[in-house]
Write an enzyme that holds these catalytic residues in place. Structure first.
Site, PDB file in Angstrom:
ATOM      1  N   LYS A 168       1.054  -1.064   0.066  1.00 37.07           N
ATOM      2  CA  LYS A 168      -0.123  -0.046   0.022  1.00 37.07           C
ATOM      3  C   LYS A 168       1.000   1.109   0.031  1.00 37.07           C
ATOM      4  CE  LYS A 168      -4.377   0.892  -0.009  1.00 37.07           C
ATOM      5  NZ  LYS A 168      -5.587  -0.007  -0.483  1.00 37.07           N
TER       6      LYS A 168
ATOM      7  N   ASP B 239      -6.632   4.042  -4.846  1.00 41.54           N
ATOM      8  CA  ASP B 239      -7.484   3.931  -3.482  1.00 41.54           C
ATOM      9  C   ASP B 239      -8.327   5.407  -3.360  1.00 41.54           C
ATOM     10  OD1 ASP B 239      -7.639   1.985  -1.012  1.00 41.54           O
ATOM     11  OD2 ASP B 239      -7.544   3.827  -0.066  1.00 41.54           O
TER      12      ASP B 239
ATOM     13  N   GLY C 260     -20.238   6.863   1.610  1.00 40.22           N
ATOM     14  CA  GLY C 260     -19.280   7.291   0.771  1.00 40.22           C
ATOM     15  C   GLY C 260     -19.838   7.907  -0.578  1.00 40.22           C
ATOM     16  N   PHE C 261     -19.112   8.389  -1.447  1.00 42.68           N
ATOM     17  CA  PHE C 261     -19.793   8.769  -2.675  1.00 42.68           C
ATOM     18  C   PHE C 261     -18.942   9.018  -3.699  1.00 42.68           C
ATOM     19  CE2 PHE C 261     -18.802  13.457  -3.425  1.00 42.68           C
ATOM     20  CZ  PHE C 261     -17.934  13.621  -2.185  1.00 42.68           C
ATOM     21  N   GLY C 262     -17.779   7.841  -3.645  1.00 47.66           N
ATOM     22  CA  GLY C 262     -16.584   8.001  -4.582  1.00 47.66           C
ATOM     23  C   GLY C 262     -16.999   6.619  -5.478  1.00 47.66           C
TER      24      GLY C 262
ATOM     25  N   ALA D  35     -18.766   3.458  -3.957  1.00 53.87           N
ATOM     26  CA  ALA D  35     -20.102   3.832  -3.548  1.00 53.87           C
ATOM     27  C   ALA D  35     -20.873   3.738  -5.014  1.00 53.87           C
ATOM     28  CB  ALA D  35     -20.167   5.057  -2.892  1.00 53.87           C
ATOM     29  N   TRP D  36     -20.134   4.159  -5.916  1.00 55.92           N
ATOM     30  CA  TRP D  36     -20.969   4.229  -7.227  1.00 55.92           C
ATOM     31  C   TRP D  36     -20.914   2.743  -8.021  1.00 55.92           C
ATOM     32  CZ3 TRP D  36     -18.106   2.979 -11.736  1.00 55.92           C
ATOM     33  CH2 TRP D  36     -18.596   3.151 -12.948  1.00 55.92           C
TER      34      TRP D  36
END
Ligand code: 2IT
Length: 445
Positions: free
Chosen positions: A124, A164, A235-237, A240-241
């Site tokens: 990572k 990420d 979330g809304f990234g 989430a999409w």
């Protein structure tokens, strides 16, 4: 294995690295029994060798903003473990990024990648760079400055980064572009690339799609399905999409999304154009969801709150670590939640997980549920190595097979005598056994 001893010695060596210690504790507690059945593990100090990363690169990233001022950020790459394949894992750009978070993510990635059935080690990286409010050119300059340092340490058979939080197709383009210029090779030392230059179809959707394929399997165990269920997403990234798209396709009704500013509750369901609008919100670079409520009447914005207070059948954390705590779990249980599946990495706190498992809620951890993202990165590596591009259907079928296989591994290793499936135990044991055996086979290195 003396878990307390190992943990206290790790704590002494790495004081204050709370996320890293949390991730290690979760794995050690769930593999203890199996570990003790294999004296060769203890003899070869497998645990002591797996909890420490192989190496860590930490570097300064100086860059110039649009005003001409010099900015300095910190860059990281934690090459955690390459027992089963080249280091593999995403880069996170977020102001909260620190060594503890990088190490927890690298540790988790190692076992997650083992679960995918593909030959990938764990890594990572990222930076404390804050993309919020930055111009396109600032993002590009930062990515280039970051890669100027990192490029020597990565490569198609060495270490393959991806995105990420804060790193999507745009950033991967700038990072990979600079990598290619410096390394003078075009063999795909990155995944999540654009389709025009070696990216894979379905990679953008893969984490969310894979998560829903996993949830489908979880529910099937109970004779249930996603059809007609209400679903809370945080979330809304990108994650989430993908989750909202597949949940809707499976007949579920997604009623929430969230951002750092609060959450949106849309009782009519977040589907179709509304899902696309999420991406517009993301692209604005403001990191807020409040404007959704102005755009779609009927939806309500709850400032500073988390979506878990809404009564839903399924809860899917899709944002970041420790975003669902004990109190949230309590409310979800009181509201009769059927399933909680982490699509974010370590989305639930230790206390929340304990409560969910004690109450026998269907619960599964990120390293199983969200493994479809990195699995599809693995498929991108395969396509690059073969110099071909598979169709969306081919990739999607492979992704579904992989998620089904991960679910089977969890059931095999996590089913308790009363029939309840402890997915934490199942995922940790399956992932650990593979990495441990590979480590044992390759000697003390
Ligand atoms: O947490 C993850 O698995 C990712 N961010 C994706 C990593 C990857 O290499 O695709």
């Amino acid at each position: 294995m003396d878990i307390n001893n190992i943990l206290s010695s790790l704590e002494a060596k790495h004081p204050g690295e709370s996320e890293y210690l949390q991730a290690v504790r979760e794995v050690l507690l769930s593999i203890e029994e199996v570990y003790n059945e294999h004296p060769e593990f203890e003899k070869n100090r497998i645990i002591e060798r797996l909890v420490e990363p192989d190496r860590i690169f930490m570097f300064k990233v100086p860059w110039t903003d649009d005003k001409g001022d010099v900015q300095v950020n910190i860059g990281y790459r934690v090459q955690f473990n390459n027992a089963i394949g080249p280091y593999k894992g995403g880069l996170r750009f977020h102001p909260s990024v620190n060594l503890s978070i990088m190490k927890f993510l690298g540790f988790e990635q190692t076992f997650k990648n083992a679960l995918t059935t593909l030959p990938m080690g764990g890594a990572k990286g990222g930076s404390d760079f804050n993309p919020k409010g930055k111009s396109e050119k600032e993002i590009m300059r930062f990515c280039q400055a970051f890669m100027l340092e990192l490029w020597r340490n990565i490569g198609p058979d060495t270490d393959v980064p991806a995105g990420d939080i804060g790193v999507g197709t745009r950033e991967v383009g700038y990072l990979y572009g600079m990598y290619k210029k410096l390394a003078r090779e075009n063999t795909g030392s990155f995944t999540g690339k654009g389709l025009e230059y070696g990216g894979s179809l379905i990679r953008p959707e893969a984490t969310g799609f894979g998560g829903l394929y996993f949830v489908k399997e979880m529910l099937a165990q109970k004779g249930e399905s996603i059809e007609g269920k209400t679903i809370a997403i945080s979330g809304f990234g990108n994650v989430a999409w993908g989750a909202a798209l597949k949940a809707t396709e499976f007949g579920g009704k997604v009623v929430t999304i969230s951002g750092p500013d609060g959450y949106i509750y849309d009782p009519d369901g977040i589907s179709g154009d509304k899902i696309e609008y999420m991406l517009e919100l993301r692209m604005s670079g403001e990191d807020i969801v409040a404007p959704y409520a102005d755009e779609f009447p009927g939806a309500k914005f709850y400032e500073g709150k988390r979506p878990w207070e809404q009564k839903v059948d399924i809860a899917l954390p899709c944002a970041t670590q420790n975003e669902l705590g004990e109190e949230d779990a309590k409310i979800l249980i009181e509201n009769g939640v059927l399933c909680v599946a982490e699509i974010s990495n370590m989305g639930c706190t230790e206390e929340a997980i304990k409560l969910l498992i004690d109450n026998e809620v269907l619960y599964a951890p990120g390293k199983a549920v969200n493994a479809g993202g990195v699995a599809t990165s693995g498929l991108e590596m395969t396509q690059n190595a073969m110099h071909i591009q598979w169709t969306a259907k081919e990739v999607d079928e492979k992704l579904q097979q992989i998620m089904t296989s991960i679910h089977e591994q969890c059931v095999k290793h996590g089913t308790q005598s009363n029939g309840y499936i402890n997915y934490v135990k199942g995922a940790n044991i399956a992932g650990f056994m593979k990495v441990a055996k590979a480590t044992l086979s390759q000697g003390i290195i």
